[in-house]
Design an enzyme around this catalytic site. Structure first.
Site, mmCIF file in Angstrom:
data_model
loop_
_atom_site.group_PDB
_atom_site.id
_atom_site.type_symbol
_atom_site.label_atom_id
_atom_site.label_comp_id
_atom_site.label_asym_id
_atom_site.label_seq_id
_atom_site.Cartn_x
_atom_site.Cartn_y
_atom_site.Cartn_z
ATOM 1 N N SER A 169 30.317 -31.093 53.232
ATOM 2 C CA SER A 169 29.597 -29.842 53.491
ATOM 3 C C SER A 169 28.830 -29.438 52.247
ATOM 4 C CB SER A 169 30.587 -28.724 53.869
ATOM 5 O OG SER A 169 31.366 -28.362 52.735
ATOM 6 N N CYS A 170 27.920 -28.473 52.400
ATOM 7 C CA CYS A 170 27.142 -28.029 51.242
ATOM 8 C C CYS A 170 28.040 -27.412 50.179
ATOM 9 C CB CYS A 170 26.064 -27.047 51.682
ATOM 10 S SG CYS A 170 26.665 -25.550 52.509
ATOM 11 N N THR B 39 36.635 -20.366 56.585
ATOM 12 C CA THR B 39 36.065 -21.519 55.906
ATOM 13 C C THR B 39 37.104 -22.628 55.773
ATOM 14 O OG1 THR B 39 35.056 -22.332 53.847
ATOM 15 C CG2 THR B 39 36.629 -20.511 53.647
ATOM 16 N N ASN C 154 21.917 -24.175 49.829
ATOM 17 C CA ASN C 154 22.795 -24.726 50.854
ATOM 18 C C ASN C 154 22.058 -25.597 51.867
ATOM 19 O OD1 ASN C 154 22.423 -21.567 51.127
ATOM 20 N ND2 ASN C 154 22.197 -22.403 53.193
#
Length: 354
Positions: free
Chosen positions: A156-157, A216, A321
């Site tokens: 992920s970013c 998250t 991002n």
């Protein structure tokens, strides 16, 4: 020999990947020849040409029949809802870049292979580590790729932004515990105004009027890449009403005593070694907008480094991002391809030895 790529899901990351490839030194080696996206072609052309975050496309964008034309190169556009509904094999696809986010399990991703895509590069972590052959953060573990992989994830970013920093700190000082708070720009799973659309009740609220905590999986993502930190990382995320560029507030307790100057020197030296890809360092006075379209995985803001006592450290890490993550996808694609076997034992993009 040019590698033939397809993009499945032409949203924010799909379009950024195409642009990042267009602006990369590898643009002549990899060619996007197919896009599968449910949206109509007129919208696809328009959103390729004009982007509110990254500006006009750096090339000529046109359409012809059922194709998007980029600088004279034809990209066949389909509008299928499933991988099986696209004849990838007939288009000679070497790899599909999966950017829809709809497919995360091994069973779901296998559908691309069964439909004629030899390899898949994911723009998300996948449902679990077992669902992909490798999860890659460029600069951390990309050299472990062998070329035998069929499905890999670009993580992920946020994982790409924080893992290189945590890895440096742990190797230098020993990380006892880490608390990560992502301050993230709005995403397309949030409405502009309050509306019924999500099981996470906070994400039913207006993205542009509130600061909104969301769930998250960053801690799990860190532990997947740095298993030695398992059980020592926690994370939370907050969405803020900006279009792009996010930050991570990183609070770490370390085993060895540290000072702000020593930590900044460590990070500045690392950024100097890796300035072309994953890390950058600055002590200039910045706001988030300054990092829009920045290709680095992470930019350490040395002016915000703080140490409390001798063992509690706080860092601020900026990252685009969208663009930083798409740039790493290009890097991972290129490195992975160099590992692929060929009939004569040489990669098709490598020079034949004299």
């Amino acid at each position: 020999m040019t590698l033939r790529l397809a993009i499945n899901g032409y949203g924010r990351i799909g379009r950024c990947f195409l642009r990042a490839l267009q602006e990369s030194p590898f643009r002549e080696r990899y060619r996007v020849v197919a896009i599968n996206e449910p949206a109509d072609l007129a919208s696809i052309e328009y959103l390729t040409r004009f982007d509110s975050t990254h500006g006009r496309f750096p090339g000529v964008v046109e359409t012809d029949g059922d194709a998007l034309i980029i600088d004279g190169q034809r990209i066949l556009v389909s509008h299928a809802d499933t991988p099986e509904a696209v004849d990838w094999a007939a288009q000679g696809i070497d790899l599909v870049v999966e950017c829809s986010g709809r497919y995360g399990t091994r069973e779901e991703l296998q559908r691309f292979l069964d439909a004629g895509c030899p390899r898949v590069l994911l723009s998300h972590p996948g449902t679990s580590a077992e669902d992909v052959d490798a999860t890659v953060v460029y600069g951390i573990n990309h050299e472990a790729l062998t070329g035998a992989e069929r499905i890999i994830s670009n993580a992920s970013c946020t994982t790409n932004a924080v893992v290189p920093v945590l890895d440096l700190l742990d190797r230098a000082y020993g990380v006892d515990q880490a608390m990560l708070t992502t301050i993230h720009s709005v995403m397309n799973d949030q409405p502009l105004i309050d509306g019924y659309h999500h099981t996470d009740l906070r994400r039913t609220r207006s993205a542009m009027q509130s600061i909104i905590p969301v769930a998250t999986g960053l801690a799990r993502g860190v532990e997947r890449l740095l298993p030695r930190l398992t059980g020592r990382v926690q994370a939370k995320a907050i969405r803020v009403p900006t279009l792009n560029v996010s930050a991570i507030e990183l609070a770490v307790t370390v085993h060895q005593p540290v000072s702000a100057d020593a930590v900044n020197q460590l990070l500045a030296d690392a950024a100097h070694r890796h300035h072309q890809s994953r890390l950058a360092y600055t002590e200039q006075v910045h706001a988030s907008i300054d990092f829009n379209h920045d290709p680095h995985s992470a930019v350490i803001d040395g002016g915000q480094t703080r140490v409390c006592g001798a063992h509690l450290l706080s860092l601020l890490v900026w990252f685009d991002n969208e663009w930083g993550f798409a740039s790493r996808m290009v890097d991972v694609l290129h490195h992975w391809h160099q590992c692929w076997p060929t009939a004569n034992g040489l990669n098709s993009l490598q020079e034949t030895p004299q």
